[in-house]
Design a protein around this motif. Structure first.
Motif, PDB file in Angstrom:
ATOM      1  N   SER B  80      36.847  38.518  36.243  1.00 28.28           N
ATOM      2  CA  SER B  80      37.406  37.506  35.342  1.00 28.28           C
ATOM      3  C   SER B  80      38.858  37.171  35.708  1.00 28.28           C
ATOM      4  CB  SER B  80      37.321  37.985  33.902  1.00 28.28           C
ATOM      5  OG  SER B  80      37.899  39.270  33.797  1.00 28.28           O
ATOM      6  N   LYS B  81      39.626  38.142  36.200  1.00 26.65           N
ATOM      7  CA  LYS B  81      41.047  37.890  36.515  1.00 26.65           C
ATOM      8  C   LYS B  81      41.260  37.605  38.000  1.00 26.65           C
ATOM      9  CE  LYS B  81      41.905  39.294  32.315  1.00 26.65           C
ATOM     10  NZ  LYS B  81      42.017  38.289  31.242  1.00 26.65           N
ATOM     11  N   ASN B  82      40.227  37.768  38.803  1.00 25.48           N
ATOM     12  CA  ASN B  82      40.338  37.611  40.251  1.00 25.48           C
ATOM     13  C   ASN B  82      41.476  38.459  40.823  1.00 25.48           C
ATOM     14  OD1 ASN B  82      39.776  36.708  42.811  1.00 25.48           O
ATOM     15  ND2 ASN B  82      40.974  34.824  42.616  1.00 25.48           N
ATOM     16  N   GLN B  83      41.498  39.718  40.445  1.00 26.11           N
ATOM     17  CA  GLN B  83      42.537  40.640  40.907  1.00 26.11           C
ATOM     18  C   GLN B  83      41.897  41.860  41.557  1.00 26.11           C
ATOM     19  OE1 GLN B  83      46.034  40.645  40.725  1.00 26.11           O
ATOM     20  NE2 GLN B  83      45.768  38.459  40.280  1.00 26.11           N
ATOM     21  N   ARG B  84      42.614  42.396  42.527  1.00 27.45           N
ATOM     22  CA  ARG B  84      42.128  43.604  43.184  1.00 27.45           C
ATOM     23  C   ARG B  84      43.192  44.683  43.080  1.00 27.45           C
ATOM     24  NH1 ARG B  84      37.954  41.816  46.758  1.00 27.45           N
ATOM     25  NH2 ARG B  84      38.019  39.545  46.796  1.00 27.45           N
ATOM     26  N   VAL B  85      42.750  45.930  43.055  1.00 23.58           N
ATOM     27  CA  VAL B  85      43.692  47.036  43.102  1.00 23.58           C
ATOM     28  C   VAL B  85      43.050  48.186  43.870  1.00 23.58           C
ATOM     29  CG1 VAL B  85      42.980  48.147  40.935  1.00 23.58           C
ATOM     30  CG2 VAL B  85      45.313  48.421  41.748  1.00 23.58           C
TER      31      VAL B  85
END
Lengths: 175, 160
Positions: B80-85
């Motif tokens: 949903s946030k298009n984020q990677r960690v």
């Protein structure tokens, strides 16, 4: 090669009779009617297809018909890398083939493990089953495969009935 | 210092566990202690601002000669946030275990089995921790840097 090696060149009764040994006649027919089992596991299989295709055409040597059941085949072509996990399957397939049967190690991975000198790869299928012809190359050219097949034909010509049966593979494995 | 939202929130939430963070060209990485890995992963998944609902990859690295020797690496993605960690948990050789995160992302099941298979790291609480790629009877863990290069396994062949 061919009919002159199996049959006498004498022509008794005006050429209407052919003299030979039964062993030689059977070997002659065997060498022109291999039924392959392609145990194809890796990239060498592409080269195997090229050999089977119309340009190189294994059918010229009578070895055209791949059987996908080991029980119907007499030439086991091990085409590609054999891993430790696959080793029991290869042994099982070999043991399922009826005699007489021959084995061809197709490509360096089957011959010696090739450059896969690691924890996962069998270092040559001859550590598992007897091998008749080794075809090196990564992958071998189709010409080399044809050469290997002709070498196997020569070998079959010289076989004795006492060479058979070879019996099951010398290694015991659970599968 | 990072300006990454995920890393900031994570450092504030787990000040004791987060050892170090850095971002490089948008690649956010947090190095953490292994004790709280379960709580960290649950926080990353359940926090509505972060919502890391996709565990993309789980692997390990062997830094032979360093202490702690192993790092278990988690790659997470938020659809949903298009984020990677990337989360790296350090595991010492003396206590070669870490909590399983299968209860958070079911996808971790086979990844953890693979890491166990090749590195010998035990995942506490894994539902079925047995070898994934190698076979029963295999001795050792071949992706460890001290696995002998020429070691032959007992199963295969009379000449091996």
């Amino acid at each position: 090669m061919g009919i002159t090696t199996a049959f006498s060149t004498e022509e008794p009764l005006g050429g209407s009779v052919v003299l030979t040994k039964l062993e030689a006649a059977i070997n002659w027919s065997r060498k022109y009617s291999f039924f392959l089992y392609p145990f194809a596991t890796a990239c060498c299989a592409m080269e195997f297809m090229a050999v089977g295709g119309p340009r190189y055409d294994l059918d010229r040597f009578g070895a055209a018909l791949p059987r996908f059941s080991p029980r119907q085949a007499d030439l086991l072509m091990v085409v590609g890398t054999i891993t430790h996990k696959q080793a029991p399957i290869l042994v099982k397939v070999y043991n399922q083939m009826t005699e007489p049967k021959w084995v061809m190690a197709f490509g360096v991975c089957a011959v010696s493990g090739g450059f896969y000198d690691n924890y996962a790869t069998v270092q040559g299928i001859d550590t598992l089953i007897p091998v008749d012809v080794y075809i090196p190359g990564c992958p071998p050219r189709p010409e080399m495969v044809l050469d290997g097949l002709m070498k196997l034909q020569e070998k079959v010509t010289k076989e004795k009935w006492s060479d058979w049966p070879r019996g099951p593979a010398p290694v015991k494995m659970k599968c | 210092m990072s300006t990454n939202v995920t890393l900031d929130k994570l450092s504030r939430q787990f000040p004791r566990s987060v050892v170090e963070t850095h971002t490089h060209r948008g690649d956010a990485t947090a190095i953490v202690r292994k004790d709280e890995i379960l709580a960290i992963c649950r926080f990353l998944r359940d926090d509505p601002e972060l919502a890391y609902d996709f565990m993309m990859d789980l692997t390990a690295v062997d830094y032979l000669g360093k202490e702690p020797r192993f790092e278990v690496v988690y790659h997470l993605y938020s659809l949903s946030k298009n984020q990677r960690v990337r989360i790296k948990a350090r595991v010492p050789e003396a206590d070669c275990t870490i909590d399983s995160i299968v209860s958070i992302w079911v996808a971790a099941d086979w990844f953890e089995r693979e890491v166990f298979d090749l590195y010998g790291i035990i995942f506490n609480g894994h539902p079925n921790l047995k070898r994934l790629l190698l076979y029963e009877g295999f001795e050792g863990h071949p992706l460890r840097k001290d696995y002998p290069l020429k070691k032959r396994q007992p199963l295969i062949g009379p000449l091996n």
